[in-house]
Design a protein around this motif. Structure first.
Motif, short mmCIF file in Angstrom:
data_model
loop_
_atom_site.label_atom_id
_atom_site.label_comp_id
_atom_site.label_asym_id
_atom_site.label_seq_id
_atom_site.Cartn_x
_atom_site.Cartn_y
_atom_site.Cartn_z
N THR A 52 -2.06 -0.89 -3.55
CA THR A 52 -3.46 0.00 -3.28
C THR A 52 -2.61 1.35 -2.89
OG1 THR A 52 -4.77 -1.84 -2.48
CG2 THR A 52 -5.58 0.37 -2.10
N LEU A 53 -3.21 2.33 -3.91
CA LEU A 53 -2.99 3.70 -3.52
C LEU A 53 -3.96 4.58 -2.81
CD1 LEU A 53 -1.17 4.86 -6.67
CD2 LEU A 53 -0.32 3.40 -5.02
N TYR A 54 -3.66 4.99 -1.80
CA TYR A 54 -4.70 6.00 -1.18
C TYR A 54 -4.35 7.44 -1.29
CZ TYR A 54 -5.84 1.72 1.32
OH TYR A 54 -6.30 0.37 1.39
N ALA B 257 -9.27 8.93 -2.17
CA ALA B 257 -9.27 8.08 -3.19
C ALA B 257 -8.74 6.69 -3.03
CB ALA B 257 -8.72 8.90 -4.51
N ARG B 258 -9.01 5.75 -3.65
CA ARG B 258 -8.31 4.42 -3.62
C ARG B 258 -8.27 3.80 -4.86
NH1 ARG B 258 -9.57 -0.29 1.03
NH2 ARG B 258 -8.69 -2.08 -0.47
N VAL B 259 -7.30 3.39 -5.10
CA VAL B 259 -6.90 2.78 -6.60
C VAL B 259 -5.88 1.41 -6.44
CG1 VAL B 259 -6.02 3.03 -8.84
CG2 VAL B 259 -7.14 4.92 -7.81
N THR B 260 -6.44 0.34 -6.97
CA THR B 260 -5.38 -0.95 -6.97
C THR B 260 -4.62 -0.88 -8.26
OG1 THR B 260 -6.87 -1.85 -5.35
CG2 THR B 260 -5.28 -3.45 -6.50
N LEU B 261 -3.33 -1.15 -7.90
CA LEU B 261 -2.62 -1.47 -9.35
C LEU B 261 -1.94 -2.85 -9.24
CD1 LEU B 261 -0.50 1.78 -9.15
CD2 LEU B 261 -2.71 1.60 -10.26
N GLU B 262 -1.95 -3.65 -10.41
CA GLU B 262 -1.44 -4.82 -10.41
C GLU B 262 -0.18 -4.89 -11.14
OE1 GLU B 262 -3.03 -7.61 -9.37
OE2 GLU B 262 -4.95 -6.61 -9.05
N ARG B 263 0.82 -5.65 -10.66
CA ARG B 263 2.28 -5.71 -11.14
C ARG B 263 2.47 -7.28 -11.47
NH1 ARG B 263 7.86 -5.94 -9.26
NH2 ARG B 263 8.89 -4.13 -10.36
N GLY B 264 3.12 -7.23 -12.70
CA GLY B 264 3.63 -8.53 -13.15
C GLY B 264 2.36 -9.44 -13.88
N THR B 265 2.44 -10.63 -14.04
CA THR B 265 1.41 -11.60 -14.49
C THR B 265 0.30 -11.90 -13.53
OG1 THR B 265 3.21 -12.63 -16.15
CG2 THR B 265 1.22 -13.65 -15.85
N PRO B 266 -0.91 -11.58 -13.69
CA PRO B 266 -1.67 -12.09 -12.75
C PRO B 266 -1.56 -13.64 -12.20
CG PRO B 266 -2.79 -10.69 -14.56
CD PRO B 266 -1.61 -10.93 -14.93
N GLY B 267 -1.61 -13.69 -11.09
CA GLY B 267 -1.47 -14.94 -10.59
C GLY B 267 -0.15 -15.60 -10.42
N ALA B 268 1.01 -14.91 -10.85
CA ALA B 268 2.22 -15.50 -10.84
C ALA B 268 2.94 -15.05 -9.37
CB ALA B 268 3.10 -14.82 -11.84
N ASP B 269 3.79 -15.89 -9.17
CA ASP B 269 4.61 -15.43 -7.58
C ASP B 269 5.17 -14.14 -7.81
OD1 ASP B 269 3.84 -17.95 -6.81
OD2 ASP B 269 5.57 -19.05 -7.39
N GLY B 270 5.54 -13.59 -6.88
CA GLY B 270 6.40 -12.33 -6.97
C GLY B 270 5.52 -11.03 -6.51
N ALA C 230 0.64 -1.05 0.04
CA ALA C 230 -0.01 0.05 0.02
C ALA C 230 1.01 1.11 0.00
CB ALA C 230 -0.85 -0.20 1.23
N ALA C 231 0.29 2.15 -0.49
CA ALA C 231 1.07 3.76 -0.50
C ALA C 231 0.00 4.70 -0.21
CB ALA C 231 1.67 3.84 -1.87
N VAL C 232 0.20 5.62 0.46
CA VAL C 232 -0.31 6.99 0.80
C VAL C 232 0.28 7.92 0.17
CG1 VAL C 232 -1.20 8.57 2.57
CG2 VAL C 232 -1.35 6.22 3.01
N VAL C 233 -0.45 8.77 -0.74
CA VAL C 233 0.07 9.78 -1.48
C VAL C 233 -0.41 11.05 -0.94
CG1 VAL C 233 0.58 10.51 -3.94
CG2 VAL C 233 0.18 8.19 -3.60
#
Length: 251
Positions: free
Chosen positions: A202-204, A184-197, A150-153
């Motif tokens: 979630t940005l706030y 505001a709340r936004v979820t960002l995905e990173r990498g291949t969905p379901g992959a390890d890592g 998570a990150a609070v901006v």
């Protein structure tokens, strides 16, 4: 040297923006009357917090007589007083006070940084300075990525600067880019969905802890605590002590 410590050391040597270099050094020479006995840091200010942080707080830039004086983010100014008091009340900081590099303050599971590492005139970096400084934030995000949840901006400038940095560090930012708003709340995905890592973060959005916002009541201590509490829960940060045992200020 650990990767984050090495990155922080390299940040402090940056001289990429002539206007900011001249300003931070001038402030360090002239000083404010109340701080004539201080030796100002007058260099880029690195992020502050442990390398295993799962929550990131992103501001704007160091204050001329705050971080530019002390050498630590949000330290030695009223904005920092508000931020660290809130972190302390939530059990995320060892003290509500952030005065100097040697005051013993530590953070738990939280790191504080900014998209611009040098104090700008009138607290206003130019878009070019923001973009020049972005690679430092990108590298910081890449180092933190394995644990970051998570990150609070703080503020619209930080939000606008952070989204491209998250994109450059491998997170997928929606198009059109989400707009800043307090809460505001936004979820960002990173990498291949379901992959390890490293996966989603979630940005706030939160109003900045500037004196203008806190003195006028646009941002109250309770509002700040609410955002930080929600983000810390998302990041699964264990507090230093049970929340109900911490002092609680009104607001």
């Amino acid at each position: 040297m650990e990767p984050l410590a090495e990155l922080d050391a390299r940040v402090t040597e940056c001289a990429a923006c002539p206007r900011l270099v001249a300003w931070r050094e001038e402030v360090g020479r002239v000083k404010r009357a109340a701080y004539q006995d201080w030796t100002y840091w007058a260099r880029p200010v690195p992020g502050f917090g442990p390398p295993d942080a799962s929550l990131l707080v992103i501001g704007l830039a160091p204050a001329a007589h705050g971080g530019n004086r002390t050498g630590r983010m949000f330290t030695g100014d009223r904005s920092g007083d508000v931020l660290y008091a809130a972190l302390y009340e939530l059990g995320l900081a060892s003290s509500p006070l952030s005065v100097s590099l040697d005051d013993g303050l530590t953070l738990r599971g939280v790191r504080v940084t900014s998209p611009v590492h040098c104090a700008p005139p009138e607290n206003k970096p130019t878009p070019g300075e923001r973009d020049t400084c972005r690679p430092w934030l990108v590298q910081e995000l890449e180092v933190l990525a394995p644990r970051l949840r998570a990150a609070v901006v703080l503020g619209a400038f930080g939000w606008q600067a952070a989204l491209p940095a998250f994109a450059a560090a491998g997170w997928r930012v929606p198009r059109p880019r989400p707009r800043f708003a307090h809460g505001a709340r936004v979820t960002l995905e990173r990498g291949t969905p379901g992959a390890d890592g490293p996966g989603q973060i979630t940005l706030y959005g939160c109003f900045h802890v500037s004196q203008r916002n806190t003195f006028t009541g646009r941002l109250t201590p309770a509002m700040l605590r609410d955002v930080l509490r929600e983000a810390a829960g998302e990041a699964r940060v264990p507090p230093y002590a049970p929340l109900d045992s911490r002092p609680h200020a009104g607001g």
